[in-house]
Write a protein that holds these residues in place. Structure first.
Motif, mmCIF file in Angstrom:
data_model
loop_
_atom_site.group_PDB
_atom_site.id
_atom_site.type_symbol
_atom_site.label_atom_id
_atom_site.label_comp_id
_atom_site.label_asym_id
_atom_site.label_seq_id
_atom_site.Cartn_x
_atom_site.Cartn_y
_atom_site.Cartn_z
ATOM 1 N N LEU A 255 0.808 -1.214 0.000
ATOM 2 C CA LEU A 255 0.000 0.000 0.000
ATOM 3 C C LEU A 255 0.846 1.272 0.000
ATOM 4 O O LEU A 255 0.323 2.362 -0.254
ATOM 5 C CB LEU A 255 -0.960 0.004 1.197
ATOM 6 N N ARG A 259 3.200 3.202 -7.434
ATOM 7 C CA ARG A 259 2.646 2.361 -8.501
ATOM 8 C C ARG A 259 3.144 2.772 -9.881
ATOM 9 O O ARG A 259 3.006 2.003 -10.843
ATOM 10 C CB ARG A 259 1.117 2.373 -8.421
ATOM 11 N N CYS A 296 -6.690 -7.449 -8.930
ATOM 12 C CA CYS A 296 -7.414 -6.359 -8.256
ATOM 13 C C CYS A 296 -6.454 -5.243 -7.858
ATOM 14 O O CYS A 296 -6.777 -4.053 -7.986
ATOM 15 C CB CYS A 296 -8.144 -6.890 -7.020
ATOM 16 N N HIS A 297 -5.296 -5.624 -7.367
ATOM 17 C CA HIS A 297 -4.282 -4.614 -7.005
ATOM 18 C C HIS A 297 -3.713 -3.948 -8.259
ATOM 19 O O HIS A 297 -3.525 -2.734 -8.296
ATOM 20 C CB HIS A 297 -3.152 -5.265 -6.210
ATOM 21 N N ALA A 300 -5.935 -1.219 -9.758
ATOM 22 C CA ALA A 300 -6.189 -0.034 -8.932
ATOM 23 C C ALA A 300 -5.094 1.001 -9.163
ATOM 24 O O ALA A 300 -3.915 0.729 -8.938
ATOM 25 C CB ALA A 300 -6.251 -0.429 -7.461
ATOM 26 N N ALA A 303 -3.824 3.008 -4.060
ATOM 27 C CA ALA A 303 -4.169 2.032 -3.026
ATOM 28 C C ALA A 303 -5.618 2.208 -2.578
ATOM 29 O O ALA A 303 -6.317 1.223 -2.294
ATOM 30 C CB ALA A 303 -3.220 2.179 -1.838
ATOM 31 N N GLU A 305 -8.139 2.959 -4.277
ATOM 32 C CA GLU A 305 -9.109 2.462 -5.259
ATOM 33 C C GLU A 305 -9.205 0.943 -5.288
ATOM 34 O O GLU A 305 -9.978 0.380 -6.060
ATOM 35 C CB GLU A 305 -8.742 2.969 -6.659
ATOM 36 N N THR A 306 -8.449 0.262 -4.457
ATOM 37 C CA THR A 306 -8.454 -1.210 -4.432
ATOM 38 C C THR A 306 -9.830 -1.738 -4.056
ATOM 39 O O THR A 306 -10.441 -1.279 -3.085
ATOM 40 C CB THR A 306 -7.419 -1.743 -3.428
ATOM 41 N N ASP A 307 -10.311 -2.708 -4.815
ATOM 42 C CA ASP A 307 -11.628 -3.307 -4.565
ATOM 43 C C ASP A 307 -11.488 -4.420 -3.518
ATOM 44 O O ASP A 307 -11.442 -5.604 -3.840
ATOM 45 C CB ASP A 307 -12.198 -3.857 -5.875
ATOM 46 N N TRP A 308 -11.419 -4.006 -2.245
ATOM 47 C CA TRP A 308 -11.193 -4.982 -1.171
ATOM 48 C C TRP A 308 -12.371 -5.939 -0.990
ATOM 49 O O TRP A 308 -12.171 -7.096 -0.598
ATOM 50 C CB TRP A 308 -10.877 -4.249 0.127
#
Length: 414
Positions: A255, A259, A296-297, A300, A303, A305-308
């Motif tokens: 996190l 990126r 998923c990571h 995004a 961090a 915007e990650t779809d947890w």
């Protein structure tokens, strides 16, 4: 071409050609140990002759022809000369129209045969298929050269004594054998991606070797969704390698990573491999599910915007398919991110007495992170210190001790 240039050329040729060479010879002599010896004989001949004659236009074919002649010479000394000589003659004729890929696939399966211990499968695979010298394998895994040499010798002896057939398994046996192959490749990748011991967090060479083996396997077994799932998982994870290490070699958590340093080419390759796995139909297997989590990571942009919630759902599916304490711990992390640290901590605390996690540093590390988010700083510090005492990797230990030091109550912070 000078001698040093020739030797560099020979080394490059060997890295590329030796797996195919050993695979083809194993089909002929039906003994992987003898096949490797013959391949080494051909390499010695190249080292002796090529500095004078130059590198042949088709170096792989030269090595194979030389090794086959050495095979015939050896078999002439065998008491079963005539029968063996006839067999090798037929095999040599058959090889003219035989695709190298078939032999390579057989070699992958025999190197990862379940009759061998996991450590032996890894060592033999790196030796025969990644063309690593014994010293290189030992250095990568931080064990004595003699230990790796013994593993390889015992593995080849075991395969010979058990008369393991040089073939691609079929029917019900295929799934189990393929699972063993994928496990070996992923073990190699994981040791490179997150080294269990030593001063370096990442051993890039092992990651590259595993990726190369995975890509080869995907080309040889294009209709196996889990092969593409594993390749997707490794490509996406490898895309983060540069961002995982800071300027001084320190570990950077997911996190906190920049990126912009993620390798977009590897991400695109990984997403494409995942799409191939999904298009082949059926429920996603363990590697494809883990690749979907990694995707998923990768998708995004930040961090935040990650779809947890989707990651939690994917871990639910993974836990149902391959239940394990490690999967549950990773699911707890996702739950903590999706629904708050208290929810995650409740799941982690339920795993506290799990025997398989007793010495797993990630358990107290996760617990420390959740406690810190809840403001329970003294408890968090103790957990980070315990995690630091359990890891054997110097970079992970540094990070955990830094987090322990930072876990100070707000009212006592300087």
């Amino acid at each position: 071409m000078t001698d040093p240039e020739t030797h560099r050329a020979i080394d490059a040729v060997w890295r590329i050609e030796s797996p195919k060479l050993i695979a083809g010879l194993t089909r002929i002599v039906r003994d992987v140990g003898l096949a490797e010896d013959l391949a080494q004989d051909a390499l010695v001949a190249a080292l002796e002759q090529w500095p004078e004659s130059g590198v042949p236009a088709k170096p792989g074919a030269w090595l194979m022809a030389t090794a086959k002649h050495r095979a015939i010479d050896r078999l002439r000394r065998d008491e079963r000369l005539e029968r063996k000589h006839q067999e090798i003659g037929r095999e040599m004729e058959f090889n003219e129209g035989q695709q190298e890929g078939d032999d390579l696939l057989r070699l992958i399966f025999i190197s990862c045969h379940p009759i061998l211990a996991s450590e032996a499968r890894v060592a033999l695979t790196l030796r025969l298929l990644a063309s690593l010298a014994t010293e290189e394998i030992a250095r990568a895994f931080l064990v004595p050269v003699s230990t790796i040499a013994q593993r390889i010798v015992r593995a080849k002896r075991t395969l010979t004594e058990a008369r393991v057939p040089f073939e691609v398994p079929s029917g019900p046996e295929l799934d189990a054998r393929l699972s063993s192959v994928l496990q070996v490749i992923y073990l190699v990748f994981n040791e490179g991606y997150s080294a269990t011991a030593g001063d370096d967090l990442i051993r890039a060479g092992l990651c590259e070797d595993a990726l190369r083996l995975g890509r080869i396997l995907a080309g040889l077994a294009p209709k196996e969704p889990e092969v593409h799932g594993l390749v997707a998982l490794m490509e996406i994870q490898a895309s983060r390698s540069r961002a995982r290490v800071g300027p001084s070699g320190e570990m950077v958590l997911l996190l906190d990573q920049d990126r912009g340093r993620w390798d977009q080419l590897l991400i695109r390759r990984g997403l494409a491999a995942l799409e191939r796995a999904e298009q082949l139909g059926g429920a996603l297997g363990p590697y494809a599910l883990q690749a979907a989590i990694a995707a998923c990571h990768a998708r995004a942009r930040t961090a935040a915007e990650t779809d947890w919630a989707r990651i939690v759902a994917l871990y639910d599916a993974l836990a149902e398919l391959t239940p394990s304490a490690v999967v549950e711990l990773n699911r707890a992390v996702a739950v903590g991110m999706a629904f708050g640290p208290a929810s995650g901590l409740e799941l982690v605390d339920a795993l506290a007495s799990e025997p398989s996690l007793k010495t797993y540093h990630f358990l107290p590390s996760v617990r420390g992170d959740l406690l810190a988010k809840l403001g329970r700083h003294d408890e968090a510090r103790a957990e980070f210190e315990r995690a630091a005492s359990l890891t054997q990797n110097a970079r992970e230990r540094e990070l955990l001790l830094d987090r322990a030091a930072a876990s100070t109550r707000p009212d006592t912070a300087s």
